[in-house]
Design an enzyme around this catalytic site. Structure first.
Site, PDB file in Angstrom:
ATOM      1  N   THR A  14       0.667  -1.099   0.025  1.00  0.00           N
ATOM      2  CA  THR A  14      -0.010   0.004  -0.136  1.00  0.00           C
ATOM      3  C   THR A  14       0.841   1.269  -0.062  1.00  0.00           C
ATOM      4  O   THR A  14       0.528   2.303  -0.607  1.00  0.00           O
ATOM      5  CB  THR A  14      -1.015  -0.022   1.234  1.00  0.00           C
ATOM      6  OG1 THR A  14      -1.833  -1.195   0.907  1.00  0.00           O
ATOM      7  CG2 THR A  14      -1.522   1.343   1.463  1.00  0.00           C
ATOM      8  N   SER A  61       1.265  -7.552  -0.529  1.00  0.00           N
ATOM      9  CA  SER A  61       1.876  -8.807   0.291  1.00  0.00           C
ATOM     10  C   SER A  61       1.070  -9.678   0.608  1.00  0.00           C
ATOM     11  O   SER A  61       1.631 -10.757   1.158  1.00  0.00           O
ATOM     12  CB  SER A  61       2.591  -7.664   1.758  1.00  0.00           C
ATOM     13  OG  SER A  61       1.296  -7.830   2.671  1.00  0.00           O
TER      14      SER A  61
HETATM   15  C1  SIN Z   1      -1.328  -2.931   2.699  1.00  0.00           C
HETATM   16  O1  SIN Z   1      -0.414  -2.850   2.244  1.00  0.00           O
HETATM   17  O2  SIN Z   1      -1.653  -2.435   3.694  1.00  0.00           O
HETATM   18  C2  SIN Z   1      -2.302  -3.931   2.222  1.00  0.00           C
HETATM   19  C3  SIN Z   1      -1.982  -4.850   0.802  1.00  0.00           C
HETATM   20  C4  SIN Z   1      -0.380  -5.411   1.034  1.00  0.00           C
HETATM   21  O3  SIN Z   1      -0.334  -5.751   2.310  1.00  0.00           O
HETATM   22  O4  SIN Z   1       0.070  -5.394   0.054  1.00  0.00           O
END
Ligand code: SIN
Length: 331
Positions: A14, A61
């Site tokens: 994110t 992730s």
């Molecule tokens: C995030 O990064 O907050 C959610 C999506 C991810 O883990 O890549």
């Protein structure tokens, strides 16, 4: 004055996410911008630090797999072995950030600060938290007192041990906490304040596994039967984390099956489906006689990583329990 040189390793998440409008902060596509583009949004980074950016992967992730950890470990070791680098910052999605941080904490033996950082809001949001988190992470990576503390996580101005930190909220910028252990420090206005020194867990003598041992998590719920456990064993599991009720209680319906697995070469760890607290070894389950492991207050997904790392490095049975106990005592 010479600027500290930092290695910034981008993996997506994110912190590199983009939404359709600046007012949108939960409905977006992670891993949309390169780390280099994210760094450019924080001019102070290049003013304060000599920055090397690399991007071995670009993904959300929730798609990170153990194979990605091998690539990340290789790149972290590259920076660790470069005497010009003072600290390492890894940008990562928050969904499995704590798993990658646990993996690095237990597998990288280095004095250099290794910081994992993410964001809860995409880079395009009015209230994006990534730029400040990244600047904070670099402040910690460049802090001489961060040396020797293992892998750390910096989120929302707080510093956590990579071993204990966990995500506790689906969308708040204050999403990360270290239940029982607490944060180890804070960072504000570029200044780092330590509360205590997080212990250094003993790391494995790292050898990249050609094949990761399969370790699955079987979660207990009212009425659960042995279907999942049988399927994991049939799929070739070398370890099963049983995420039981309360103090890792194991339903009577499959207790005998669980107890029989270590003798068949499938290690079992009992832990709680996750309520914070230290699971105790229990005579009622005959843990010792059946070779069943316990892992104190570690949540199931972190116990899984300890088991995968231990099994991949030849630790089995009592030796694996001893290593897990040493990790717990290092807190
Ligand atoms: C995030 O990064 O907050 C959610 C999506 C991810 O883990 O890549």
């Amino acid at each position: 004055m010479k600027k500290p040189r930092l290695a910034l390793i981008g993996t997506g998440g994110t912190i590199a996410g983009a939404a359709s409008a600046a007012s949108v902060s939960t409905d977006y596509k992670p891993a949309s911008l390169s780390l280099a583009a994210v760094v450019d949004t924080v001019p102070e980074l290049r003013q304060r630090y000599d920055i090397e950016v690399s991007q071995p992967m670009q993904l959300a992730s929730y798609d990170v797999r153990p194979a990605h950890w091998l690539d990340l470990h290789r790149d972290v070791m590259h920076a660790v072995n470069n005497p010009a680098i003072s600290g390492i910052v890894i940008t990562h999605g928050t969904d499995t950030l704590e798993e990658t941080a646990t993996f690095l904490h237990l597998s990288v033996n280095s004095e250099k600060p290794i910081i994992v950082v993410g964001a809860m809001r995409p880079a395009t949001a009015y209230s994006a938290d990534g730029p400040a988190n990244l600047l904070d992470a670099c402040s910690v990576a460049a802090c001489p007192d961060a040396r020797g503390r293992g892998t750390l996580v910096v989120m929302n101005g707080r510093i956590h041990s990579g071993l204990w930190v966990t995500k506790r909220h689906v969308s708040s910028v204050e999403a990360f906490d270290s239940p029982l252990a607490g944060a180890v420090g804070e960072v504000a206005d570029l200044a780092v304040q330590w509360f205590r020194a997080p212990g250094r867990a003993p790391t494995v003598a790292w050898q990249a596994p050609a094949v990761w041992p399969r370790v699955d998590i079987a979660v207990a719920y009212a009425g659960v039967d042995d279907t999942a456990i049988q399927a994991f064993v049939a799929a070739g599991a070398k370890g099963i984390v049983h995420a039981g009720f309360g103090n890792a209680n194991t339903p009577t319906a499959y207790r005998a099956l669980v107890q029989s697995l270590p003798a068949q070469g499938v290690m079992v760890a009992r832990c709680s489906r996750w309520i914070p607290g230290s699971v105790t070894r229990a005579s009622v389950y005959d843990d010792a006689a059946h070779g069943i492991l316990t892992a104190g207050p570690l949540p199931p997904h972190k116990v899984r990583i300890a088991m995968m790392l231990g099994l991949a490095h030849g630790l089995n049975g009592p030796a694996l329990q001893i290593w897990i106990d040493q990790i717990l005592q290092s807190a």
